[in-house]
Design an enzyme around this catalytic site. Structure first.
Site, PDB file in Angstrom:
ATOM      1  N   CYS B 103     -13.607   0.996   9.279  1.00  0.00           N
ATOM      2  CA  CYS B 103     -14.286   1.807  10.418  1.00  0.00           C
ATOM      3  C   CYS B 103     -15.722   1.233  10.630  1.00  0.00           C
ATOM      4  O   CYS B 103     -15.932   0.352  10.044  1.00  0.00           O
ATOM      5  CB  CYS B 103     -14.805   3.426  10.103  1.00  0.00           C
ATOM      6  SG  CYS B 103     -15.643   3.474   8.664  1.00  0.00           S
ATOM      7  N   ASP B 508      31.198  -5.052  14.004  1.00  0.00           N
ATOM      8  CA  ASP B 508      31.723  -5.180  12.811  1.00  0.00           C
ATOM      9  C   ASP B 508      31.235  -4.085  12.014  1.00  0.00           C
ATOM     10  O   ASP B 508      30.559  -3.316  12.351  1.00  0.00           O
ATOM     11  CB  ASP B 508      31.153  -6.572  12.357  1.00  0.00           C
ATOM     12  CG  ASP B 508      31.892  -7.149  11.003  1.00  0.00           C
ATOM     13  OD1 ASP B 508      32.946  -6.594  10.668  1.00  0.00           O
ATOM     14  OD2 ASP B 508      30.886  -7.601  10.375  1.00  0.00           O
ATOM     15  N   ASP B 697      26.623  -8.887  11.284  1.00  0.00           N
ATOM     16  CA  ASP B 697      25.716  -9.336  10.345  1.00  0.00           C
ATOM     17  C   ASP B 697      25.141 -10.812  10.720  1.00  0.00           C
ATOM     18  O   ASP B 697      24.185 -11.122  10.154  1.00  0.00           O
ATOM     19  CB  ASP B 697      26.200  -8.963   8.857  1.00  0.00           C
ATOM     20  CG  ASP B 697      26.971  -9.912   8.527  1.00  0.00           C
ATOM     21  OD1 ASP B 697      27.443 -10.894   9.159  1.00  0.00           O
ATOM     22  OD2 ASP B 697      27.517  -9.990   7.284  1.00  0.00           O
TER      23      ASP B 697
END
Lengths: 51, 818
Positions: B103, B508, B697
């Site tokens: 901060c 797939d 994939d």
């Protein structure tokens, strides 16, 4: 109305000054980051550490 | 204090007796550890306890104190070269990133504390990006000492190096901004004079003033045209020289013609002047260009942000002792230690234990990902809890992060078909405009010679090829980067276009719709083989496989070498373990090694079987439980509600495929398809006029991915380079796919909107200009407004795409309306 012959060149000189100031600001990187300076105002940096 | 006190410094709950206490501002506070106590005491001793009152977030827990020797390595000139610059006054300036700044109070604390250190000229900490500029006197102190001073406050400094693209973006911005301001201020002046001139003409003003105002207008317009307008002239010359006149040609011609004619008339003392039109044109077009540039830079900053997060140094473990080295010095096989809260500097595998990492930089998914020993860890992800030891595999330019950067760069270089097309159209468009301008000028020469120039000018100015030349490429760039922020990576920009038109998606099954986290359910051994040994052999072989099923096997317990490894896509893997040739995979494939011809007549169970065998017989069968991915049903439902037909094409046995299809509500499923069979399946659909996307994939389906109109690879964080897919989902699973499709459609919709707008605008405006009804200033205004409109419309794509949920049809509607 002949005052206009002085006032308009005077206005142009001011314009030139404004453009020059802006050029300087851009060159010195003041427009590279427009986000963080807005946050800096929220910080106090004038508090003296207690003696 | 309550019964569970929290650490005064880091807010961690303190268990057990309060052993660490400190007097701060007259009150006794409790701390959780030596390290926190040390930091709090140091802050108190410097008189900076104000910090604790103003901070808005608790500090990071203090790590083990790091001695000054860690930071001394930064005194090496070779390490400093990347982030330290020398200034003309002899001081040096370092760009740093600080870990742990949470901060504004943190930056206050650091700035105050460091200002008191001798030799420090200036330190500025940006609490948002934690970027820090530190300027010091090399005569008085060393960088290593200063970094140690920052570190003792509990913030670890890292060198910050700007990437090339970021630097280029800043330079481009610094060149464009002054042009914009000169054009803007010049325009306001010249417009003012123009109003005075018009009013003066009505009221019969003094001709001397009239003449004076025209001269002043010339004076102000000159820098606007020649300085602010220079990019247009340069672009026009470049376009003409390449034989591909772009939109800069009519623009540059119009500005030059208006300026020269007006200057001539000014010196002549009679005739109309068009300075107002010329400067307005320059200003508004510069605005459109500036907006387009800003959008492009935001898109670029994504990769920049990725690269910036990588630390430049790492803690290497050598013989169990940590030492700080530069990333460049690391080699594959080294062990690096990553402290909690730090970014992983390299690609590698988790050496031991478990860790939770935040991979949101790469995947857009902010939930922490759990990793156990042996799991791959990607550079740029943040280690959240506990120190992690990582075995280095890839460093620097070969990391996934660097690959992503390169992929994005390559995709950006490539021009999608549509942009290519609009480019070609723009050439004809511009040529047409030039011919039209000359023709209408000639026609008006006969009708009313005094207005011929005005009409030519209006025709040149009014036509707006912006939608073609500026807005379409901008839409693609901005659209792609918005998707990348969501963890969807496009390898070619053209994929965005195809993805938006997809009618069918073929999935797939294994690894795409299902996952195998549950592991091995059952081991059946043949011919009296020992199950333990069989599992070990299988694990050894599968440790070399990229197939998703391989993840079901535990990491091998021994370190026997696997040699002569050969993977056959869709079938299995062959390799030698201690001299014995083994195969693992489908039944037919494994029996093939023993020269037994067999079909895959395995039992029709929902579980999946993997066989292991040697040169003479089958040795074992592993039953692997399979689970449909959690997000798959919602993703498929969302795709279906977007009007896309879904099908499954799998190489697996019918049993598991049917189970998955039923679970997902997919009617079209095909099992036992070899890669060639999948390709044939896709081809058949394409012949039927469908636009087919293949989701797999990315490694085991390369041929079919290449054959589909657009291909998507799923859940493969680590092996990007091998992919043939057009589109890669970086996050785990399919969640981002509906979002990607929706965003692709939105991009194309906006591109089409722009093109239609351009057609409608030009069809109306050009005849008006030819017929002499449009004054040049009105033409300039219309063209500028049109350019700004299409640019703004394209930049809307920069907003992050909304995740699409199947359960919210009203959301889908609002998407459609956009």
């Amino acid at each position: 109305m002949s005052i206009i012959f002085i006032l308009i060149p005077l206005g142009l000189v001011l314009l030139l000054a404004a453009v020059a100031a802006f050029f300087w600001a851009v060159r010195s990187g003041q427009f590279d980051d427009l986000e963080t300076p807005a946050w800096r105002i929220l910080l106090d940096d004038d508090r003296k550490p207690p003696p | 204090m309550t019964d569970t006190p929290n650490c005064f410094h880091c807010g961690t709950a303190i268990r057990g007796p309060a052993t660490h206490q400190l007097q701060i501002d007259g009150a006794t506070v409790t701390l959780c550890s030596d390290a926190c106590q040390e930091i709090a005491a140091r802050i108190r001793d410097k008189g900076l306890t104000e910090f604790y009152r103003f901070r808005t977030a608790a500090n990071a827990p203090a790590g083990a104190a790091t001695g000054p020797e860690r930071w001394a390595s930064y005194d090496r000139e070779a390490l400093q070269r990347e982030f330290v610059s020398s200034r003309s006054d002899g001081s040096r300036e370092a760009q740093l990133l600080l870990q742990g700044v949470r901060c504004a109070a943190c930056s206050w604390l650091i700035e105050r504390a460091m200002a008191a250190v001798p030799g420090v000229y200036e330190i500025a900490v940006d609490p948002l990006t934690t970027r820090t500029r530190l300027r010091w006197d090399p005569q008085l102190t060393r960088l290593g000492e200063l970094l140690a001073c920052i570190a003792v406050l509990g913030y670890d400094p890292y060198p910050y190096t700007e990437d090339e693209a970021g630097r280029a973006a800043i330079l481009e911005r610094r060149a464009a901004l002054p042009r914009l301001i000169v054009a803007g201020l010049g325009m306001s002046e010249v417009m003012g004079f123009a109003v005075a001139l018009y009013a003066g003409a009505l009221h019969d003003a003094d001709p001397a003033i009239h003449e004076f105002l025209r001269l002043i207008s010339l004076l102000v317009a000159t820098p606007v045209v020649f300085y602010a307008g220079a990019p247009f002239f340069r672009g026009a010359v470049r376009g003409l020289r390449r034989g591909r006149p772009g939109m800069d040609v009519p623009v540059g011609l119009a500005i030059a013609a208006a300026y020269i004619a007006s200057a001539w008339n000014t010196f002549k003392g009679s005739g109309p002047i068009y300075f107002d039109s010329a400067v307005m044109f320059v200003f508004f077009l510069s605005c459109a260009r500036f907006l387009e540039m800003a959008g492009r830079h935001r898109a670029l900053s994504l990769t920049g942000a990725l690269a910036r997060h990588l630390p430049r140094v790492a803690t290497r473990l050598r013989d169990g002792r940590p030492e700080i080295v530069g990333i460049v010095e690391l080699e594959p096989g080294d062990l690096v230690l990553v402290a909690p809260g730090q970014a992983v500097p390299v690609d590698g595998r988790l050496e031991c234990g478990s860790a939770r990492v935040d991979e949101s930089l790469l995947t857009g998914e902010s939930r922490p990902v759990r990793k156990t020993a042996g799991d791959p860890v990607i550079a740029g992800s943040i280690n959240l809890f506990g120190a992690a030891t990582i075995c280095v595999e890839r460093v620097g330019t070969s990391t996934v992060l660097a690959q992503i950067g390169r992929l994005i760069a390559v995709a950006r270089e490539e021009r999608p078909r549509l942009v290519e097309l609009t480019d070609r159209v723009a050439v004809w468009f511009v040529t047409g405009v030039l011919v039209l301008a000359v023709a209408s000028g000639a026609a008006w020469w006969w009708i009313d010679a005094s207005r011929a120039f005005e009409v030519v000018l209006a025709v040149l100015v009014v036509t707006c090829p912006c939608a073609l030349a500026l807005a379409t490429p901008a839409a693609f760039t901005v659209g792609m980067s918005a998707l990348a922020r969501q963890g969807v990576l496009l390898r070619r920009a053209g994929a965005l276009e195809t993805l938006s038109r997809v009618t069918d998606l073929v999935f797939d099954k294994t690894g795409t719709l299902t996952e195998h986290s549950a592991g091995i359910q059952h081991i059946e051994t043949f011919a009296g083989h020992d199950p333990e040994r069989m599992l070990e052999l299988a694990a050894l072989l599968e440790s070399r496989s990229e197939h998703p099923l391989a993840r079901a096997f535990p990491p091998p317990g021994t370190t026997l070498a696997v040699t002569e490894v050969a993977a056959i896509a869709g079938q299995g893997l062959e390799g030698c373990v201690s001299g014995e040739r083994l195969r693992i995979g489908t039944r037919a494939f494994v029996l093939g090694l023993a020269d037994i011809n067999a079909s895959d007549d395995s039992p029709e169970s929902a579980a999946q079987s993997v066989y292991l065998g040697n040169g003479s017989q089958l040795m074992a069968r592993f039953e692997i439980t399979e689970r449909v991915r959690v997000e798959a049903p919602a993703a498929l439902a969302a795709l279906r509600s977007a009007g896309i037909a879904v099908a499954i094409a799998s190489g697996d046995q019918p049993g598991p495929v049917r189970a998955a299809a039923q679970c997902l509500g997919v009617e079209a499923w095909h099992a036992r398809l070899a890669p060639a069979g999948k390709l044939e399946f896709v081809r058949r659909m394409q012949r039927g006029g469908h636009i087919v996307g293949m989701v797999g994939d990315g490694i085991n389906d390369s041929p079919v991915l290449a054959g589909a109109d657009v291909s998507v690879a799923v859940g493969t964080g680590t092996s990007l380079a091998q992919h043939a897919a057009d589109c890669i989902l970086m996050g785990p699973g399919l969640g981002a796919l509906p979002t990607a499709v929706a965003h692709a459609r939105r991009t194309m919709r906006i591109v089409r909107q722009n093109l239609w707008w351009a057609v409608a605008y030009n069809v109306i405006a050009v005849p008006l200009a030819i017929s002499g009804l449009l004054a040049p200033w009105l033409a300039a205004l219309g063209m500028s407004a049109s350019s700004l409109l299409v640019t703004f419309n394209a930049l809307r794509l920069g907003r992050a795409p909304q995740p699409v949920q199947a359960t919210a049809p009203e959301h889908a509607l609002s998407e459609a309306r956009l």
